[in-house]
Motif scaffolding. Structure first.
Motif, PDB file in Angstrom:
ATOM      1  N   PHE A 140      77.788 -40.841 -22.953  1.00 22.11           N
ATOM      2  CA  PHE A 140      76.414 -40.930 -22.457  1.00 22.11           C
ATOM      3  C   PHE A 140      76.232 -41.997 -21.384  1.00 22.11           C
ATOM      4  CE2 PHE A 140      76.330 -39.310 -26.802  1.00 22.11           C
ATOM      5  CZ  PHE A 140      75.573 -38.153 -26.662  1.00 22.11           C
ATOM      6  N   GLY A 141      77.273 -42.771 -21.119  1.00 26.09           N
ATOM      7  CA  GLY A 141      77.149 -43.865 -20.171  1.00 26.09           C
ATOM      8  C   GLY A 141      76.899 -43.435 -18.739  1.00 26.09           C
ATOM      9  N   ARG A 142      77.137 -42.177 -18.404  1.00 26.68           N
ATOM     10  CA  ARG A 142      76.941 -41.670 -17.039  1.00 26.68           C
ATOM     11  C   ARG A 142      75.471 -41.385 -16.735  1.00 26.68           C
ATOM     12  NH1 ARG A 142      79.657 -37.810 -19.820  1.00 26.68           N
ATOM     13  NH2 ARG A 142      81.588 -38.281 -18.702  1.00 26.68           N
ATOM     14  N   TYR A 143      74.627 -41.346 -17.747  1.00 24.54           N
ATOM     15  CA  TYR A 143      73.233 -40.946 -17.536  1.00 24.54           C
ATOM     16  C   TYR A 143      72.346 -42.157 -17.283  1.00 24.54           C
ATOM     17  CZ  TYR A 143      75.222 -36.709 -19.473  1.00 24.54           C
ATOM     18  OH  TYR A 143      76.034 -35.633 -19.695  1.00 24.54           O
ATOM     19  N   HIS A 144      71.262 -41.925 -16.543  1.00 24.30           N
ATOM     20  CA  HIS A 144      70.331 -42.994 -16.162  1.00 24.30           C
ATOM     21  C   HIS A 144      69.051 -42.852 -16.983  1.00 24.30           C
ATOM     22  CE1 HIS A 144      72.723 -44.228 -12.606  1.00 24.30           C
ATOM     23  NE2 HIS A 144      73.105 -42.963 -12.635  1.00 24.30           N
ATOM     24  N   TYR A 145      69.051 -43.497 -18.139  1.00 24.41           N
ATOM     25  CA  TYR A 145      67.904 -43.375 -19.038  1.00 24.41           C
ATOM     26  C   TYR A 145      66.760 -44.323 -18.681  1.00 24.41           C
ATOM     27  CZ  TYR A 145      71.306 -40.949 -21.989  1.00 24.41           C
ATOM     28  OH  TYR A 145      72.246 -40.081 -22.466  1.00 24.41           O
ATOM     29  N   GLU A 146      67.040 -45.317 -17.845  1.00 27.15           N
ATOM     30  CA  GLU A 146      66.033 -46.340 -17.605  1.00 27.15           C
ATOM     31  C   GLU A 146      64.787 -45.797 -16.928  1.00 27.15           C
ATOM     32  OE1 GLU A 146      69.204 -46.585 -14.354  1.00 27.15           O
ATOM     33  OE2 GLU A 146      69.127 -46.357 -16.530  1.00 27.15           O
TER      34      GLU A 146
END
Length: 322
Positions: free
Chosen positions: A133-139
């Motif tokens: 999941f580290g590739r996604y931009h949840y911010e």
């Protein structure tokens, strides 16, 4: 991320955005429906960059007079199918009533951001979250709930295209729906179906998921769009049902023998069950969820805790891998 810069035609008025990527989480399919001056979208991507890529890819096939996507259908409320909802201002968002009622149990973008940045990277869950999941931009993602809900069935028209929304949950989640386009003989199945990887199902039991797949086949489609992976044929769906029933038999036999869920999952994995598929650790989740039903547990499943069990198995495999 290597995202598609064009949509793939599926049938007249139907175009698929398919960021196919096996062996990881979050790359969900989205189906654009266009007719006349109207457009609707089945599911939205996981974060802003992915959603903006979809929007850019969709521009060449949107009707000339269309103001944009007027309706979004969420097959269920997992974030990888809904976090892009907010980038379609003014669109009607349609989901089942059960999905809306269980939205509160879904990890929020803020929680996903913490999992991928605030958890210890040398521990199973922190390592697994960063890996997948580290590739996604949840911010800058947000949760935008449905504006229209239904139970059972809901009919929708997009220009001249008839769209039937059919509730099949609880199965993968508490409130799954499938999207039937009868004239095109296409079904968009959401996460009732996975291709190329082992599936993950949070609600179940496995018999309910198999029943949802039987509902799809009863519609007599030619093409089925799974939640993740390439499009499927009816035979692919039948093969998937066989997978579910074989796994059900293996899990039930171990439960009847008094084997604990974690040990049962590890044993099933050791047999090489469908080991040509990616994300084998999802068997840990499927087994735990099936045990919940066999044990008569009725409390809400903890999605993060279930994922942590799978992460533990995968982390252990990483430790012993050559």
């Amino acid at each position: 991320m290597n995202l598609p810069d064009a949509l793939t035609p599926v049938a007249d008025g139907l175009h698929l955005w398919a960021p196919q990527h096996t062996g990881t989480w979050g790359f969900a399919n989205c189906l654009l429906i266009t007719s006349g001056e109207q457009a609707a979208l089945v599911d939205t991507p996981y974060d802003r960059p992915m959603t903006e890529a979809l929007i850019a890819a969709a521009r060449p096939v949107l009707p000339a007079g269309a103001a944009g996507v007027g309706a979004i259908v969420n097959t269920h409320v997992n974030g990888d199918h809904t976090f892009g909802n907010g980038l379609f201002p003014g669109a009607e968002i349609i989901a089942t009533k059960a999905s809306a009622e269980h939205l509160c149990r879904e990890p929020s973008p803020q929680q996903m951001h913490f999992l991928t940045h605030g958890t210890p990277a040398d521990q199973p869950l922190g390592w697994y979250a960063r890996e997948h999941f580290g590739r996604y931009h949840y911010e800058d993602a947000e949760t935008v709930p449905p504006t229209v809900t239904f139970s059972g069935r809901h009919d929708l028209r997009v220009g001249d295209i008839e769209v039937e929304l059919i509730e099949v949950g609880p199965a993968h989640s508490a409130g799954d729906l499938i999207v039937h386009l009868p004239a095109q003989r296409v079904v968009c199945a959401g996460d009732v179906l996975f291709a190329d990887d082992h599936p993950v199902h949070w609600d179940g039991p496995l018999a309910r998921i198999a029943a949802a797949c039987e509902t799809i086949l009863a519609l007599n489609p030619e093409t089925i769009v799974p939640g993740h992976g390439p499009v499927m044929s009816p035979q692919d769906v039948r093969d998937y049902i066989t997978y579910l029933r074989r796994l059900e038999a293996l899990v039930h036999a171990r439960h009847a023998a008094g084997v604990l869920a974690g040990e049962a999952a590890a044993d099933i994995l050791d047999t090489g069950f469908y080991d040509h598929l990616g994300l084998r650790e999802r068997i840990v989740i499927l087994t735990a969820v099936e045990y919940r039903h066999l044990n008569g547990e009725t409390d809400e499943p903890d999605l993060v805790a279930l994922a942590a069990q799978a992460a533990g198995w995968a982390f252990g495999r990483r430790e012993v891998a050559p």
